[in-house]
Design an enzyme around this catalytic site. Structure first.
Site, PDB file in Angstrom:
ATOM      1  N   GLY A   1      -3.173 -10.147   5.819  1.00  0.00           N
ATOM      2  CA  GLY A   1      -4.071 -10.867   4.929  1.00  0.00           C
ATOM      3  C   GLY A   1      -4.490 -10.145   3.673  1.00  0.00           C
ATOM      4  O   GLY A   1      -5.283 -10.675   2.892  1.00  0.00           O
TER       5      GLY A   1
ATOM      6  N   LYS B   1      -2.926  -9.529   0.861  1.00  0.00           N
ATOM      7  CA  LYS B   1      -2.556 -10.223  -0.381  1.00  0.00           C
ATOM      8  C   LYS B   1      -3.179 -11.617  -0.451  1.00  0.00           C
ATOM      9  O   LYS B   1      -3.559 -12.076  -1.533  1.00  0.00           O
ATOM     10  CB  LYS B   1      -1.035 -10.268  -0.508  1.00  0.00           C
TER      11      LYS B   1
ATOM     12  N   CYS C   1       8.446  -3.736   0.749  1.00  0.00           N
ATOM     13  CA  CYS C   1       8.023  -2.332   0.829  1.00  0.00           C
ATOM     14  C   CYS C   1       9.223  -1.473   1.220  1.00  0.00           C
ATOM     15  O   CYS C   1       9.104  -0.524   1.988  1.00  0.00           O
ATOM     16  CB  CYS C   1       6.863  -2.152   1.812  1.00  0.00           C
TER      17      CYS C   1
END
Length: 479
Positions: free
Chosen positions: A129, A131, A247
């Site tokens: 959560g 972002k 990532c």
């Protein structure tokens, strides 16, 4: 800061040598990966301004260094790192900040760059959560966010973080992200696809992140990413903005995925360069205008961010064959909605026209207006916020509604002492020295709403949700 030993497969090192630009050096990359990750936080501006947060936390002696790409983000150093976990501070419990890695703040910064102000946004892979809550803060709880999470076990965590941060404009779904292009074509002004990836950039946080790494696995992941970005692009409206991020560090899961999309829809995909996103982007900018962030560049996790615009309509996908099922809610009639609003205001709960009351049996909910266009197209795990349950004597107001809607300046607000607030978070009743006058008491700490209590004589009956109750060391232990 102490070193730690990171596991690097030989094939990974070979791949990184080929992928990395000539500067900074490969030795710098290896050295950076061995250093533990700097902690970072993001101030939740739905609850408090950055200036007020800095004033509030100044007595703690925290060293807060601004993150260049997120004005509400800071790297944090504390003298007492081991004394009290950040997650047990009063400011975290009341939703004033989110513990979020600095580089993961980049995608949302890119989504809202150049004055972009989307009203309907989708976060395709949303848990836990960070972002989604950052998007909600940028939207000031207005408009609508569809936050999707494929992993069932992570949906609960996603909702808990949304609730703690006082967010009211989010609908949660639990789908494979590949369904949205067919299910909700051209419905969103902006979409964030923070794609599942091989995680090569997180070795500073998890030294064993590459234990199961292989080139073959990267290829399989990239194939899934291509399907996800294709679905997202179909769900994006004409003129809308799509941000793709990971990532991980290899080109196959990053640049190559975006280039594949442009090759597939050459007249519909426009890359929007990120060179002006913040000072110093030139250190990570690719020739396409993407940001390929290696860990040594900004002393953070490795990350990749690309931004693109949909400039032309593309052929629709076949209509999905699954059935959504009946929608179990019905809108509340205007007259009753006015009565509910008046009753809620009496205990300090208020909302604007972005939210509309809906009912299911004895439950009252507030849904963001912008989500109504999606009803019947997708099945929701959770929508908006649960406002109240009705009973013979009126309404039983829900904790998440208090956190999202309550004004601490309401006449029935009652400020707790630090010791009383800690008792509240432990799920215990509070016995203040001077009991409030009102029967329904909006409990606050640091001028922030933390719950609703019933006054019974000199006692405030605790209504803090059992699943949120904390034990162990809390903030007064560090006073």
């Amino acid at each position: 800061m102490a070193q730690h030993t990171v596991y690097f497969p030989d094939a990974f090192l070979t791949q990184m040598r080929e992928a990395m630009p000539s500067t900074p050096s490969f030795d710098d990359f290896l050295a950076a990966c061995q250093r533990p990750l700097r902690r970072s936080i993001r101030v939740n501006t739905l609850k408090i301004s950055v200036a007020d947060f800095l004033r509030l936390t100044a007595p703690y002696g925290w060293t807060l260094t601004p993150i260049p790409w997120c004005e509400e983000g800071f790297w944090i150093e504390r003298d007492n790192e081991d004394a009290l976990p950040l997650g047990s501070t009063a400011e975290h419990l009341s939703g004033l900040f989110y513990i979020q890695e600095a580089s993961s703040m980049l995608p949302v910064a890119a989504l809202f760059a150049d004055g972009n102000a989307p009203q309907r946004v989708m976060d395709i892979a949303a848990a836990p959560g960070s972002k989604t809550t950052q998007i909600a803060a940028r939207m000031n709880n207005e408009g609508t966010i569809l936050a999707n999470e494929f992993s069932a076990s992570r949906v609960k965590v996603l909702h808990a973080n949304i609730s703690r941060c006082g967010i009211s404009n989010v609908a949660l779904t639990h789908f494979d992200g590949r369904v949205f292009g067919a299910a909700v074509p051209e419905m969103f002004d902006a979409i964030l696809l923070d794609a599942p990836c091989s995680g090569e950039g997180v070795v500073r946080k998890d030294p064993d992140a590459l234990k199961n790494w292989s080139p073959e696995s990267n290829q399989e992941i990239a194939a899934t990413q291509r399907e996800l970005i294709d679905s997202a692009f179909h769900a994006l409206r004409l003129g809308g903005t799509l941000v793709y991020s990971t990532c991980t560090l290899n080109r196959e899961e990053n640049e190559a995925v975006c280039l594949w999309l442009k090759e597939t829809y050459p007249d519909a995909v426009e890359f929007l360069p990120l060179g002006d996103l913040f000072p110093g982007t030139n250190k990570a900018l690719t020739e396409e205008g993407f940001l390929h962030v290696f860990p040594q560049i900004y002393d953070c996790e490795g990350f990749f961010v690309a931004r693109l615009r949909k400039t032309q309509a593309i052929p629709a996908l076949p209509t999905p064959k699954y059935k959504v099922g009946n929608f179990p809610f019905s809108p509340v009639k205007d007259r009753e909605a006015g009565q509910i609003r008046q009753a809620a205001a009496s205990v300090g709960l208020n909302w604007d026209e972005n939210l509309r009351p809906w009912q299911r049996d004895k439950e009252l909910w507030l849904f963001p207006v912008g989500i109504e266009a999606l009803i019947g197209k997708v099945r929701f795990s959770r929508l908006g916020i649960k406002l109240a349950e009705t009973h013979n004597k009126g309404y039983r107001w829900q904790h998440e509604a208090v956190i999202a809607l309550a004004s601490p300046d309401n006449e029935n607000a009652f400020e707790l002492t630090p010791q009383e607030a800690e008792e509240w978070y432990r799920g215990r009743d509070v016995y203040p020295q001077a009991a409030p006058v009102a029967d329904d008491v909006l409990v606050t700490f640091q001028h922030q709403p933390i719950g609703l209590a019933k006054r019974i004589g000199s006692r405030l009956k605790n209504s803090y949700p059992r699943e949120l109750v904390r034990d162990g060391k809390l903030f007064t232990s560090n006073a």
